[in-house]
Design an enzyme around this catalytic site. Structure first.
Site, short mmCIF file in Angstrom:
data_model
loop_
_atom_site.label_atom_id
_atom_site.label_comp_id
_atom_site.label_asym_id
_atom_site.label_seq_id
_atom_site.Cartn_x
_atom_site.Cartn_y
_atom_site.Cartn_z
N ILE A 15 -15.07 -25.62 6.99
CA ILE A 15 -14.71 -26.15 5.68
C ILE A 15 -15.44 -27.45 5.36
O ILE A 15 -15.26 -28.02 4.28
CB ILE A 15 -13.19 -26.37 5.55
N GLY A 16 -16.27 -27.91 6.28
CA GLY A 16 -17.01 -29.15 6.03
C GLY A 16 -18.01 -29.41 7.14
O GLY A 16 -17.93 -28.82 8.23
N ARG A 17 -18.95 -30.28 6.86
CA ARG A 17 -19.97 -30.62 7.86
C ARG A 17 -20.35 -32.08 7.68
O ARG A 17 -20.47 -32.58 6.57
CB ARG A 17 -21.19 -29.71 7.70
N GLY A 18 -20.52 -32.76 8.82
CA GLY A 18 -20.87 -34.17 8.80
C GLY A 18 -22.07 -34.47 9.67
O GLY A 18 -22.79 -33.55 10.11
N PHE A 20 -22.34 -35.57 12.76
CA PHE A 20 -22.33 -35.17 14.17
C PHE A 20 -21.73 -33.80 14.43
O PHE A 20 -21.63 -33.38 15.59
CB PHE A 20 -21.56 -36.21 15.01
N VAL A 23 -16.32 -29.32 10.50
CA VAL A 23 -14.87 -29.29 10.41
C VAL A 23 -14.44 -27.86 10.11
O VAL A 23 -15.01 -27.19 9.24
CB VAL A 23 -14.36 -30.23 9.31
N LYS A 38 -12.05 -31.25 13.75
CA LYS A 38 -13.37 -31.85 13.60
C LYS A 38 -14.07 -31.74 14.94
O LYS A 38 -13.67 -32.37 15.92
CB LYS A 38 -13.22 -33.32 13.17
N ASP A 135 -13.75 -49.85 4.31
CA ASP A 135 -14.51 -48.95 3.44
C ASP A 135 -13.54 -48.19 2.53
O ASP A 135 -13.59 -46.96 2.41
CB ASP A 135 -15.36 -47.98 4.26
#
Length: 277
Positions: A15-18, A20, A23, A38, A135
């Site tokens: 459902i997601g990518r970052g 490193f 997800v 994650k 942040d």
């Protein structure tokens, strides 16, 4: 993949990518609860500093989340030869940035007050535990399936002790406090400044300090010329504008703390019950 992770959770789709890793949606084997995992690829952590940052983020998130309903929760941590796996709350979105941009106009004061109140509850708890997020921005404000706010992404967070200050230019240009831009030492009230920018953005639909480039934005932040254009803020209450001024005070010693924001009359009055003239 970790045997413990496969035993305790059923892994679903990505459902997601970052930077490193990725997800995935997952489901607890014992309860069926939908969560997110994650998965961090250790082969991508080529710099020892990267590994330290990942481990530090996990530890700070665990500390910040303990008993705090408005911070993303880490439910479990697993590690195998190739990866580190963090099981987190599943936050389907939209995030606050998408919520603001999707409205096509300002957010009504009662709704904005409810959002800021929950955000300040999260930050107040973090600050009491000696954690500054550093942040705070709409992209890092998510909502769970019940609509409850969750503060996420503690990758820039720092721990501080009583009377201790922090340093280093971190954060996102529109939301960064002037003392950070100036390269001075600073305290946890940088998070209050960032939340004040979010409140201004929700009520006005534009950022308080604008520029075409990061340099121009930083220059606008440094000038700190806070204005409330009548064509945009004519219907915004005096109480709301008073809170924004106190959150976006250039003098950090006079800027409200997270706890003081929660006790401001606009927050206590639900952002609409009290309209001072």
């Amino acid at each position: 993949m970790s045997e413990g992770l496969k035993r305790d959770y059923e892994i679903g789709e990505e459902i997601g990518r970052g930077r490193f890793g990725a997800v995935f949606r997952c489901f607890a084997a014992d309860s069926g609860e939908a969560l997110a995992v994650k998965t961090i690829d250790k082969t991508q952590l080529t710099d020892p500093t990267d590994r330290q940052l990942v481990e530090r983020e996990a530890k700070i998130t665990l500390l910040a989340a303990a008993g705090n309903p408005h911070v993303v929760q880490i439910h479990a941590v697993y590690e195998d030869e190739s990866s580190i796996h963090l099981v987190l709350d599943l936050l389907p979105g939209p995030d606050l940035f998408e919520r603001i941009s999707g409205r096509g106009g300002p957010i009504p004061e009662p709704e904005a007050a409810a959002i800021i109140s929950q955000l300040m509850e999260a930050l107040n708890a973090c600050h009491q535990r000696g954690i500054a997020h550093r942040d705070v921005k709409p992209d890092n404000v998510m909502f769970d399936s019940l609509g409850r706010l969750r503060l996420v992404d503690f990758g820039s967070a720092e721990c501080f002790g009583k009377g201790m200050t922090m340093s280093g230019v971190v954060g996102t240009p529109y939301y960064v406090a002037p003392e950070v831009v100036e390269g001075r030492e600073y305290g946890e009230k940088v998070d209050v400044w960032s939340a004040g920018v979010i409140l201004y953005l929700m009520l006005g639909g534009i950022p308080p300090f604008y520029g075409e480039t990061a340099t121009e934005i930083f220059e606008a932040v440094m000038r700190g010329n806070l204005r409330f254009p009548r064509r945009i803020f004519s219907s915004v209450s005096t109480a709301a504008k008073d809170l924004i001024r106190r959150m976006l005070c250039r003098d950090a010693s006079r800027r409200l703390s997270a706890d003081q924001v929660l006790r401001h009359h606009w927050i206590v009055g639900g952002g609409g019950a009290l309209h001072l003239t």
